[in-house]
Design a protein around this motif. Structure first.
Motif, PDB file in Angstrom:
ATOM      1  N   ALA A  60      53.124 113.829 -16.697  1.00  0.00           N
ATOM      2  CA  ALA A  60      52.623 112.739 -17.548  1.00  0.00           C
ATOM      3  C   ALA A  60      51.275 113.137 -18.147  1.00  0.00           C
ATOM      4  O   ALA A  60      51.018 112.891 -19.332  1.00  0.00           O
ATOM      5  N   ALA A  61      50.427 113.764 -17.353  1.00  0.00           N
ATOM      6  CA  ALA A  61      49.119 114.206 -17.868  1.00  0.00           C
ATOM      7  C   ALA A  61      49.295 115.258 -18.957  1.00  0.00           C
ATOM      8  O   ALA A  61      48.570 115.267 -19.958  1.00  0.00           O
ATOM      9  N   LEU A  62      50.273 116.136 -18.771  1.00  0.00           N
ATOM     10  CA  LEU A  62      50.498 117.202 -19.751  1.00  0.00           C
ATOM     11  C   LEU A  62      51.117 116.656 -21.040  1.00  0.00           C
ATOM     12  O   LEU A  62      50.720 117.026 -22.145  1.00  0.00           O
ATOM     13  N   ASN A  63      52.086 115.747 -20.901  1.00  0.00           N
ATOM     14  CA  ASN A  63      52.873 115.307 -22.062  1.00  0.00           C
ATOM     15  C   ASN A  63      52.253 114.143 -22.815  1.00  0.00           C
ATOM     16  O   ASN A  63      52.424 114.014 -24.014  1.00  0.00           O
ATOM     17  N   GLN A  64      51.583 113.266 -22.081  1.00  0.00           N
ATOM     18  CA  GLN A  64      51.034 112.071 -22.733  1.00  0.00           C
ATOM     19  C   GLN A  64      49.583 111.854 -22.332  1.00  0.00           C
ATOM     20  O   GLN A  64      49.250 110.884 -21.648  1.00  0.00           O
ATOM     21  N   PRO A  65      48.714 112.778 -22.752  1.00  0.00           N
ATOM     22  CA  PRO A  65      47.304 112.631 -22.399  1.00  0.00           C
ATOM     23  C   PRO A  65      46.724 111.358 -23.032  1.00  0.00           C
ATOM     24  O   PRO A  65      47.174 110.937 -24.095  1.00  0.00           O
ATOM     25  N   ILE A  66      45.763 110.760 -22.340  1.00  0.00           N
ATOM     26  CA  ILE A  66      45.141 109.541 -22.863  1.00  0.00           C
ATOM     27  C   ILE A  66      43.793 109.914 -23.480  1.00  0.00           C
ATOM     28  O   ILE A  66      42.896 110.384 -22.783  1.00  0.00           O
ATOM     29  N   ASP A  78      25.432 104.656 -27.216  1.00  0.00           N
ATOM     30  CA  ASP A  78      24.088 104.261 -26.795  1.00  0.00           C
ATOM     31  C   ASP A  78      23.654 104.898 -25.474  1.00  0.00           C
ATOM     32  O   ASP A  78      22.561 104.630 -24.998  1.00  0.00           O
ATOM     33  N   LEU A  79      24.548 105.685 -24.881  1.00  0.00           N
ATOM     34  CA  LEU A  79      24.248 106.196 -23.539  1.00  0.00           C
ATOM     35  C   LEU A  79      24.089 107.717 -23.487  1.00  0.00           C
ATOM     36  O   LEU A  79      23.229 108.230 -22.774  1.00  0.00           O
ATOM     37  N   ALA A  80      24.953 108.424 -24.229  1.00  0.00           N
ATOM     38  CA  ALA A  80      25.026 109.875 -24.055  1.00  0.00           C
ATOM     39  C   ALA A  80      24.132 110.621 -25.046  1.00  0.00           C
ATOM     40  O   ALA A  80      23.905 110.167 -26.168  1.00  0.00           O
ATOM     41  N   HIS A  81      23.650 111.770 -24.610  1.00  0.00           N
ATOM     42  CA  HIS A  81      22.919 112.681 -25.506  1.00  0.00           C
ATOM     43  C   HIS A  81      23.865 113.669 -26.180  1.00  0.00           C
ATOM     44  O   HIS A  81      23.583 114.148 -27.281  1.00  0.00           O
ATOM     45  N   SER A  82      24.936 114.040 -25.475  1.00  0.00           N
ATOM     46  CA  SER A  82      25.896 114.989 -26.056  1.00  0.00           C
ATOM     47  C   SER A  82      27.265 114.743 -25.422  1.00  0.00           C
ATOM     48  O   SER A  82      27.350 114.268 -24.284  1.00  0.00           O
ATOM     49  N   THR A  83      28.301 115.033 -26.177  1.00  0.00           N
ATOM     50  CA  THR A  83      29.673 114.782 -25.708  1.00  0.00           C
ATOM     51  C   THR A  83      30.621 115.834 -26.264  1.00  0.00           C
ATOM     52  O   THR A  83      30.439 116.325 -27.379  1.00  0.00           O
ATOM     53  N   ILE A  84      31.642 116.139 -25.463  1.00  0.00           N
ATOM     54  CA  ILE A  84      32.730 117.013 -25.938  1.00  0.00           C
ATOM     55  C   ILE A  84      34.019 116.545 -25.261  1.00  0.00           C
ATOM     56  O   ILE A  84      33.947 115.931 -24.194  1.00  0.00           O
ATOM     57  N   ASP A  85      35.162 116.785 -25.872  1.00  0.00           N
ATOM     58  CA  ASP A  85      36.395 116.499 -25.131  1.00  0.00           C
ATOM     59  C   ASP A  85      36.890 117.792 -24.501  1.00  0.00           C
ATOM     60  O   ASP A  85      36.693 118.886 -25.040  1.00  0.00           O
ATOM     61  N   ILE A  86      37.481 117.645 -23.321  1.00  0.00           N
ATOM     62  CA  ILE A  86      37.873 118.831 -22.553  1.00  0.00           C
ATOM     63  C   ILE A  86      39.288 119.209 -22.940  1.00  0.00           C
ATOM     64  O   ILE A  86      40.256 118.660 -22.424  1.00  0.00           O
ATOM     65  N   SER A  87      39.410 120.120 -23.896  1.00  0.00           N
ATOM     66  CA  SER A  87      40.731 120.568 -24.319  1.00  0.00           C
ATOM     67  C   SER A  87      41.012 121.975 -23.815  1.00  0.00           C
ATOM     68  O   SER A  87      42.149 122.323 -23.544  1.00  0.00           O
ATOM     69  N   ASP A  88      39.990 122.778 -23.669  1.00  0.00           N
ATOM     70  CA  ASP A  88      40.201 124.175 -23.269  1.00  0.00           C
ATOM     71  C   ASP A  88      39.814 124.450 -21.815  1.00  0.00           C
ATOM     72  O   ASP A  88      39.924 125.576 -21.348  1.00  0.00           O
ATOM     73  N   GLY A  89      39.316 123.454 -21.104  1.00  0.00           N
ATOM     74  CA  GLY A  89      38.868 123.667 -19.728  1.00  0.00           C
ATOM     75  C   GLY A  89      37.413 123.240 -19.584  1.00  0.00           C
ATOM     76  O   GLY A  89      36.612 123.460 -20.495  1.00  0.00           O
ATOM     77  N   LEU A  90      37.086 122.633 -18.438  1.00  0.00           N
ATOM     78  CA  LEU A  90      35.738 122.092 -18.231  1.00  0.00           C
ATOM     79  C   LEU A  90      34.644 123.135 -18.462  1.00  0.00           C
ATOM     80  O   LEU A  90      33.669 122.879 -19.178  1.00  0.00           O
ATOM     81  N   MET A  91      34.800 124.313 -17.862  1.00  0.00           N
ATOM     82  CA  MET A  91      33.717 125.301 -17.974  1.00  0.00           C
ATOM     83  C   MET A  91      33.539 125.764 -19.414  1.00  0.00           C
ATOM     84  O   MET A  91      32.416 125.885 -19.904  1.00  0.00           O
ATOM     85  N   ALA A  92      34.657 126.003 -20.097  1.00  0.00           N
ATOM     86  CA  ALA A  92      34.572 126.455 -21.491  1.00  0.00           C
ATOM     87  C   ALA A  92      33.946 125.370 -22.361  1.00  0.00           C
ATOM     88  O   ALA A  92      33.065 125.638 -23.176  1.00  0.00           O
ATOM     89  N   ASP A  93      34.387 124.131 -22.179  1.00  0.00           N
ATOM     90  CA  ASP A  93      33.923 123.073 -23.079  1.00  0.00           C
ATOM     91  C   ASP A  93      32.491 122.639 -22.753  1.00  0.00           C
ATOM     92  O   ASP A  93      31.687 122.431 -23.666  1.00  0.00           O
ATOM     93  N   LEU A  94      32.158 122.552 -21.467  1.00  0.00           N
ATOM     94  CA  LEU A  94      30.750 122.307 -21.123  1.00  0.00           C
ATOM     95  C   LEU A  94      29.900 123.460 -21.657  1.00  0.00           C
ATOM     96  O   LEU A  94      28.783 123.255 -22.149  1.00  0.00           O
ATOM     97  N   LEU A 138      41.444 123.175 -12.269  1.00  0.00           N
ATOM     98  CA  LEU A 138      40.444 122.113 -12.303  1.00  0.00           C
ATOM     99  C   LEU A 138      39.279 122.468 -13.229  1.00  0.00           C
ATOM    100  O   LEU A 138      38.840 121.644 -14.029  1.00  0.00           O
ATOM    101  N   LEU A 139      38.801 123.692 -13.121  1.00  0.00           N
ATOM    102  CA  LEU A 139      37.574 124.057 -13.837  1.00  0.00           C
ATOM    103  C   LEU A 139      37.840 124.695 -15.188  1.00  0.00           C
ATOM    104  O   LEU A 139      36.972 124.683 -16.060  1.00  0.00           O
ATOM    105  N   ALA A 140      39.023 125.265 -15.347  1.00  0.00           N
ATOM    106  CA  ALA A 140      39.258 126.055 -16.563  1.00  0.00           C
ATOM    107  C   ALA A 140      40.652 125.859 -17.130  1.00  0.00           C
ATOM    108  O   ALA A 140      41.098 126.630 -17.962  1.00  0.00           O
ATOM    109  N   GLY A 141      41.353 124.812 -16.672  1.00  0.00           N
ATOM    110  CA  GLY A 141      42.763 124.669 -17.030  1.00  0.00           C
ATOM    111  C   GLY A 141      42.982 124.228 -18.462  1.00  0.00           C
ATOM    112  O   GLY A 141      43.792 124.775 -19.193  1.00  0.00           O
ATOM    113  N   GLY A 142      42.261 123.216 -18.875  1.00  0.00           N
ATOM    114  CA  GLY A 142      42.450 122.724 -20.240  1.00  0.00           C
ATOM    115  C   GLY A 142      43.537 121.675 -20.340  1.00  0.00           C
ATOM    116  O   GLY A 142      44.186 121.321 -19.351  1.00  0.00           O
ATOM    117  N   ASP A 143      43.710 121.151 -21.572  1.00  0.00           N
ATOM    118  CA  ASP A 143      44.691 120.096 -21.848  1.00  0.00           C
ATOM    119  C   ASP A 143      44.383 118.788 -21.101  1.00  0.00           C
ATOM    120  O   ASP A 143      45.263 117.966 -20.900  1.00  0.00           O
TER     121      ASP A 143
END
Ligand code: ADP
Ligand code: MG
Length: 323
Positions: free
Chosen positions: A187-193, A204-220, A257-262
């Motif tokens: 479900a996480a793979l096929n229908q991401p939210i 009003d809260l964040a200084h910077s934002t990215i969506d994690i599409s390629d993996g947490l470490m890569a995107d951070l 977890l750290l580099a999976g992506g999607d």
């Protein structure tokens, strides 16, 4: 029913109400309100790269839009319009319309949920390829960007990471999930939210934002390089679901977890002073928001394991042209 125009009319031409001129002319016409700027993003989904040829067309339609919505979320933008460029193998058009009706159903189900209007696109024949361009609105000067992280910001992640990558490992027979784990991870793979509401609330809260599409470490890592900062994060604080957490003794699960992506969760940085407000937002949205580390200066991105040892991963994320 096989002409390009039949396909467009039958499956994709739906009434629009927030658009001056939608499908049918050489170009669509949209008008944004004066105080907003447009956030525009393009994504391509390629067969054998982003999905397997036998993927359920409903899921593919759904995900094609979900990944673009996620880009809007990461900018804090309200998604408004979308364009769809489809390259379709003739066999899919001739399969009794099963593929097109499934695909368009998945696509529009999500479009309607977020009130995004399909205003145009292109339809050609060839190897299956899906291009989505999305346009959103955000108040001038308020867009969330990658380059705003500040020293001592806390680093946060929404939802739970790793399930989609774990599903992929299962499909490739690199690991064997239990039946109920398979359902959850698929479900996480096929229908991401896409975290569209969260994105807008982070303005009003964040200084910077990215969506994690390629993996947490890569995107951070993208936030860090755009902001010219470093970071420390702690594996123990990175939110993961049961299927991932029960396998954290395996390098493969840690790498999911750290580099999976999607994942299509948001990673954002915010000043410590906003900590409580972010926790409140998490309760309000019934969405886990976890603080996983801090922005530092110097030394790049360091990830500590449960024993306080530095983790080094061979791959930090997905790269189309990486080895
Ligand atoms: P043109 O030849 O001027 O490029 P097309 O014949 O390709 O126009 O397309 C006709 C209309 O249908 C255009 O408004 C285009 O944006 C729209 N369209 C084509 N394919 C799609 C699609 N897959 N989804 C939505 N709209 C589409
Ligand atoms: Mg065209």
């Amino acid at each position: 029913m096989n002409s390009e125009f039949d396909i467009i009319r039958r499956y994709f031409n739906k009434p629009v109400s927030n658009t001056i001129l939608g499908i049918g002319d050489d170009a669509a016409l949209i008008g944004s309100s004066r105080k907003t700027v447009l956030a525009i993003s393009a994504d391509t989904l390629v067969v054998d790269k982003h999905f397997s040829p036998d993927v359920d067309p409903y899921n593919l339609g759904y995900k094609s839009l979900a990944v673009s919505l996620s880009d809007m979320a990461a900018m804090g933008a309200k998604p408004r319009w979308v364009m769809l460029s489809l390259t379709l193998p003739i066999s899919l058009v001739k399969d009794g319309e099963r593929w097109l009706s499934g695909f368009s159903k998945g696509f529009f189900e999500l479009a309607e949920k977020y009130q995004v209007e399909l205003i145009g696109g292109d339809t050609t024949s060839g190897p299956l390829n899906i291009g989505v361009q999305i346009i959103g609105e955000v108040v001038e000067g308020q867009a969330l960007r990658r380059d705003g992280a500040m020293l001592n910001d806390e680093i946060w992640v929404s939802g739970r990471l790793g399930d989609a990558a774990l599903a992929l490992c299962h499909l490739k027979e690199q690991i064997c999930l239990l039946p109920d784990e398979v359902d959850q991870c698929l479900a996480a793979l096929n229908q991401p939210i896409a975290r569209v509401e969260l994105g807008q609330r982070l303005i009003d809260l964040a200084h910077s934002t990215i969506d994690i599409s390629d993996g947490l470490m890569a995107d951070l890592g993208h936030i860090l390089s755009a902001s010219n900062k470093s970071a420390k994060i702690y594996l123990a604080d990175v939110p993961c679901s049961e299927p991932v957490s029960t396998r954290l003794d395996q390098t493969l699960a840690v790498s999911c977890l750290l580099a999976g992506g999607d994942d299509y969760e948001l990673c954002f940085t915010a000043p410590c002073a906003k900590h409580q407000e972010i926790e409140n937002l998490s309760n309000e949205l019934s969405l886990p928001l976890n603080c996983i580390g801090k922005i530092t200066d110097g030394n790049g991105l360091i990830v500590y394991d449960r024993a306080g040892k530095e983790i080094t991963l061979e791959k930090k994320g997905y790269d189309h042209f990486g080895s």
